[in-house]
Design a protein around this motif. Structure first.
Motif, PDB file in Angstrom:
ATOM      1  N   HIS A  63       0.850  -1.191   0.000  1.00  0.00           N
ATOM      2  CA  HIS A  63       0.000   0.000   0.000  1.00  0.00           C
ATOM      3  C   HIS A  63       0.882   1.235   0.000  1.00  0.00           C
ATOM      4  O   HIS A  63       1.580   1.509   0.968  1.00  0.00           O
ATOM      5  CB  HIS A  63      -0.928   0.026   1.212  1.00  0.00           C
ATOM      6  N   THR A  64       0.853   1.962  -1.079  1.00  0.00           N
ATOM      7  CA  THR A  64       1.615   3.205  -1.168  1.00  0.00           C
ATOM      8  C   THR A  64       0.929   4.272  -0.323  1.00  0.00           C
ATOM      9  O   THR A  64      -0.286   4.478  -0.473  1.00  0.00           O
ATOM     10  CB  THR A  64       1.672   3.689  -2.629  1.00  0.00           C
ATOM     11  N   PRO A  65       1.639   4.947   0.573  1.00  0.00           N
ATOM     12  CA  PRO A  65       1.009   6.022   1.347  1.00  0.00           C
ATOM     13  C   PRO A  65       0.336   7.036   0.429  1.00  0.00           C
ATOM     14  O   PRO A  65       0.962   7.560  -0.497  1.00  0.00           O
ATOM     15  CB  PRO A  65       2.199   6.648   2.095  1.00  0.00           C
ATOM     16  N   ASP A  66      -0.943   7.297   0.646  1.00  0.00           N
ATOM     17  CA  ASP A  66      -1.694   8.156  -0.261  1.00  0.00           C
ATOM     18  C   ASP A  66      -2.575   9.159   0.482  1.00  0.00           C
ATOM     19  O   ASP A  66      -3.607   9.602  -0.034  1.00  0.00           O
ATOM     20  CB  ASP A  66      -2.548   7.311  -1.206  1.00  0.00           C
ATOM     21  N   ARG A  67      -2.174   9.508   1.682  1.00  0.00           N
ATOM     22  CA  ARG A  67      -2.909  10.509   2.461  1.00  0.00           C
ATOM     23  C   ARG A  67      -1.935  11.534   3.018  1.00  0.00           C
ATOM     24  O   ARG A  67      -0.807  11.213   3.377  1.00  0.00           O
ATOM     25  CB  ARG A  67      -3.667   9.862   3.632  1.00  0.00           C
ATOM     26  N   GLY A  68      -2.392  12.779   3.079  1.00  0.00           N
ATOM     27  CA  GLY A  68      -1.616  13.817   3.720  1.00  0.00           C
ATOM     28  C   GLY A  68      -0.542  14.421   2.819  1.00  0.00           C
ATOM     29  O   GLY A  68      -0.436  14.109   1.630  1.00  0.00           O
ATOM     30  N   THR A  69       0.234  15.300   3.441  1.00  0.00           N
ATOM     31  CA  THR A  69       1.275  16.012   2.712  1.00  0.00           C
ATOM     32  C   THR A  69       2.634  15.791   3.369  1.00  0.00           C
ATOM     33  O   THR A  69       2.715  15.334   4.508  1.00  0.00           O
ATOM     34  CB  THR A  69       0.981  17.522   2.663  1.00  0.00           C
ATOM     35  N   VAL A  70       3.670  16.111   2.620  1.00  0.00           N
ATOM     36  CA  VAL A  70       5.048  16.019   3.098  1.00  0.00           C
ATOM     37  C   VAL A  70       5.703  17.376   2.866  1.00  0.00           C
ATOM     38  O   VAL A  70       5.659  17.898   1.741  1.00  0.00           O
ATOM     39  CB  VAL A  70       5.850  14.929   2.347  1.00  0.00           C
ATOM     40  N   ARG A  71       6.294  17.938   3.912  1.00  0.00           N
ATOM     41  CA  ARG A  71       6.991  19.208   3.775  1.00  0.00           C
ATOM     42  C   ARG A  71       8.459  18.943   3.483  1.00  0.00           C
ATOM     43  O   ARG A  71       9.099  18.112   4.129  1.00  0.00           O
ATOM     44  CB  ARG A  71       6.860  20.031   5.055  1.00  0.00           C
ATOM     45  N   VAL A  72       8.987  19.673   2.520  1.00  0.00           N
ATOM     46  CA  VAL A  72      10.384  19.533   2.130  1.00  0.00           C
ATOM     47  C   VAL A  72      11.032  20.913   2.134  1.00  0.00           C
ATOM     48  O   VAL A  72      10.519  21.848   1.487  1.00  0.00           O
ATOM     49  CB  VAL A  72      10.516  18.899   0.728  1.00  0.00           C
ATOM     50  N   ASP A  73      12.129  21.054   2.867  1.00  0.00           N
ATOM     51  CA  ASP A  73      12.883  22.302   2.897  1.00  0.00           C
ATOM     52  C   ASP A  73      14.016  22.213   1.884  1.00  0.00           C
ATOM     53  O   ASP A  73      14.884  21.348   1.993  1.00  0.00           O
ATOM     54  CB  ASP A  73      13.458  22.556   4.289  1.00  0.00           C
ATOM     55  N   VAL A  74      13.993  23.090   0.908  1.00  0.00           N
ATOM     56  CA  VAL A  74      15.039  23.139  -0.106  1.00  0.00           C
ATOM     57  C   VAL A  74      15.827  24.429   0.090  1.00  0.00           C
ATOM     58  O   VAL A  74      15.260  25.524   0.019  1.00  0.00           O
ATOM     59  CB  VAL A  74      14.454  23.077  -1.528  1.00  0.00           C
ATOM     60  N   ARG A  75      17.114  24.281   0.344  1.00  0.00           N
ATOM     61  CA  ARG A  75      17.992  25.441   0.513  1.00  0.00           C
ATOM     62  C   ARG A  75      18.796  25.624  -0.766  1.00  0.00           C
ATOM     63  O   ARG A  75      19.491  24.713  -1.199  1.00  0.00           O
ATOM     64  CB  ARG A  75      18.911  25.226   1.720  1.00  0.00           C
ATOM     65  N   THR A  76      18.672  26.782  -1.376  1.00  0.00           N
ATOM     66  CA  THR A  76      19.417  27.080  -2.589  1.00  0.00           C
ATOM     67  C   THR A  76      20.351  28.263  -2.354  1.00  0.00           C
ATOM     68  O   THR A  76      20.226  28.989  -1.360  1.00  0.00           O
ATOM     69  CB  THR A  76      18.487  27.417  -3.770  1.00  0.00           C
ATOM     70  N   ASN A  77      21.254  28.484  -3.286  1.00  0.00           N
ATOM     71  CA  ASN A  77      22.155  29.634  -3.184  1.00  0.00           C
ATOM     72  C   ASN A  77      21.438  30.947  -3.475  1.00  0.00           C
ATOM     73  O   ASN A  77      21.986  32.021  -3.243  1.00  0.00           O
ATOM     74  CB  ASN A  77      23.349  29.470  -4.130  1.00  0.00           C
ATOM     75  N   GLN A  78      20.192  30.872  -3.950  1.00  0.00           N
ATOM     76  CA  GLN A  78      19.405  32.067  -4.234  1.00  0.00           C
ATOM     77  C   GLN A  78      18.290  32.314  -3.224  1.00  0.00           C
ATOM     78  O   GLN A  78      17.566  33.297  -3.340  1.00  0.00           O
ATOM     79  CB  GLN A  78      18.795  31.952  -5.642  1.00  0.00           C
ATOM     80  N   GLY A  79      18.154  31.424  -2.238  1.00  0.00           N
ATOM     81  CA  GLY A  79      17.117  31.597  -1.234  1.00  0.00           C
ATOM     82  C   GLY A  79      16.361  30.312  -0.964  1.00  0.00           C
ATOM     83  O   GLY A  79      16.635  29.270  -1.570  1.00  0.00           O
ATOM     84  N   ALA A  80      15.410  30.400  -0.059  1.00  0.00           N
ATOM     85  CA  ALA A  80      14.624  29.223   0.320  1.00  0.00           C
ATOM     86  C   ALA A  80      13.681  28.822  -0.799  1.00  0.00           C
ATOM     87  O   ALA A  80      13.194  29.658  -1.570  1.00  0.00           O
ATOM     88  CB  ALA A  80      13.833  29.514   1.588  1.00  0.00           C
ATOM     89  N   LEU A  81      13.404  27.520  -0.870  1.00  0.00           N
ATOM     90  CA  LEU A  81      12.484  26.970  -1.864  1.00  0.00           C
ATOM     91  C   LEU A  81      11.643  25.880  -1.196  1.00  0.00           C
ATOM     92  O   LEU A  81      11.759  24.698  -1.507  1.00  0.00           O
ATOM     93  CB  LEU A  81      13.277  26.405  -3.042  1.00  0.00           C
ATOM     94  N   PRO A  82      10.770  26.258  -0.255  1.00  0.00           N
ATOM     95  CA  PRO A  82       9.971  25.257   0.457  1.00  0.00           C
ATOM     96  C   PRO A  82       8.934  24.608  -0.448  1.00  0.00           C
ATOM     97  O   PRO A  82       8.291  25.272  -1.258  1.00  0.00           O
ATOM     98  CB  PRO A  82       9.304  26.070   1.571  1.00  0.00           C
ATOM     99  N   LEU A  83       8.771  23.287  -0.289  1.00  0.00           N
ATOM    100  CA  LEU A  83       7.831  22.524  -1.094  1.00  0.00           C
ATOM    101  C   LEU A  83       6.853  21.781  -0.190  1.00  0.00           C
ATOM    102  O   LEU A  83       7.206  21.359   0.913  1.00  0.00           O
ATOM    103  CB  LEU A  83       8.575  21.502  -1.963  1.00  0.00           C
ATOM    104  N   THR A  84       5.653  21.604  -0.665  1.00  0.00           N
ATOM    105  CA  THR A  84       4.668  20.747  -0.019  1.00  0.00           C
ATOM    106  C   THR A  84       4.249  19.682  -1.015  1.00  0.00           C
ATOM    107  O   THR A  84       3.711  19.995  -2.086  1.00  0.00           O
ATOM    108  CB  THR A  84       3.430  21.540   0.441  1.00  0.00           C
ATOM    109  N   LEU A  85       4.520  18.419  -0.687  1.00  0.00           N
ATOM    110  CA  LEU A  85       4.199  17.311  -1.577  1.00  0.00           C
ATOM    111  C   LEU A  85       2.837  16.735  -1.230  1.00  0.00           C
ATOM    112  O   LEU A  85       2.494  16.598  -0.051  1.00  0.00           O
ATOM    113  CB  LEU A  85       5.273  16.217  -1.471  1.00  0.00           C
ATOM    114  N   ASP A  86       2.076  16.362  -2.226  1.00  0.00           N
ATOM    115  CA  ASP A  86       0.704  15.890  -2.051  1.00  0.00           C
ATOM    116  C   ASP A  86       0.641  14.392  -2.342  1.00  0.00           C
ATOM    117  O   ASP A  86       0.635  13.972  -3.504  1.00  0.00           O
ATOM    118  CB  ASP A  86      -0.208  16.661  -2.999  1.00  0.00           C
ATOM    119  N   ARG A  87       0.559  13.579  -1.276  1.00  0.00           N
ATOM    120  CA  ARG A  87       0.525  12.130  -1.455  1.00  0.00           C
ATOM    121  C   ARG A  87      -0.734  11.652  -2.156  1.00  0.00           C
ATOM    122  O   ARG A  87      -0.702  10.691  -2.933  1.00  0.00           O
ATOM    123  CB  ARG A  87       0.648  11.425  -0.096  1.00  0.00           C
TER     124      ARG A  87
END
Length: 243
Positions: A63-87
């Protein structure tokens, strides 16, 4: 054979983009004789397109997880790039992205392509080789959107709006997802052939706007390009999944 992963916006432009694939602790997922994992996501090894960095296949539980979201913090040399993934929207895609992030596959990589067309405003990342031809050494099926609004003034009636803030996978055709993804900083008018698996946060949109404002790096062949390497080099320094 190495294939470029493409984002094609249609008759008004022809745009080519590349997707494609190091490792923490843990064992590689067991695979079937043909190189696929056992579970519903069927992550399939691509011997003719080896990984840009060594990485095992993602986990593929019954069963692949298919509920909720996942927060991902992406740090770049140009600034923050926060992502929210949708399962729920794309469970196999999210599972693969989280896997690659945990194995540090995306760390210290360069976003290799910026497009500044009126109908295709995206930054593409996710290839450790920086060429647009690299990937994780595996592929998996599309999880395509079905509820996007029609693109305006589209004579074919087929294109849809990938809105500002969308996080989606680039590909080289049907069911060829790997590691490359694109971030939409303005509306993108595309056929609905690209898996949407999350969104970009407000801080991330500010970062994308800054990169986009600097434009595409000129070349001797094209002094005013609208598609190519960002003039403001953008490196993913650290991609970290929140616990």
């Amino acid at each position: 054979m190495v294939r470029k992963f493409t984002i094609a916006a249609g008759a008004l432009l022809v745009a080519a983009a590349s997707l494609v694939v190091t490792a923490p602790t843990g064992a590689a997922t067991a695979a079937t004789a043909d190189g696929s994992t056992h579970g519903p996501c069927q992550y399939t090894v691509t011997p003719d397109e080896p990984a840009a960095r060594p990485v095992p296949l993602p986990p593929d539980p019954a069963h692949t997880p298919d509920r909720g979201t996942v927060r991902v913090d992406v740090r770049t040399n140009q600034g923050a790039l926060p992502l929210t993934l949708d399962r729920e929207a794309a469970p196999c895609t999210v599972q693969s992205f989280v896997h690659l992030a945990k194995w540090r596959f995306y760390d210290r990589t360069t976003c290799h392509r910026l497009t500044t067309y009126p109908t295709l405003a995206v930054l593409q990342c996710g290839d450790p080789s920086g060429t647009g031809e690299g990937g994780p050494g595996y592929r998996y099926a599309d999880e395509l959107p079905v509820d996007l609004a029609p693109a305006p003034n589209d004579p074919t009636g087929e294109r849809r709006i990938y809105p500002r803030g969308t996080l989606a996978m680039a590909n080289a055709g049907p069911d060829t997802n790997g590691s490359q993804f694109f971030l939409v900083y303005g509306n993108a008018y595309l056929r609905p052939n690209y898996t949407i698996f999350g969104t970009v946060g407000a801080d991330g949109l500010e970062t994308l706007d800054r990169v986009a404002a600097a434009g595409v790096l000129p070349t001797p062949e094209d002094p005013a390009p609208v598609d190519g390497a960002p003039a403001l080099r953008t490196d993913l320094k650290k991609v970290k999944v929140r616990r």
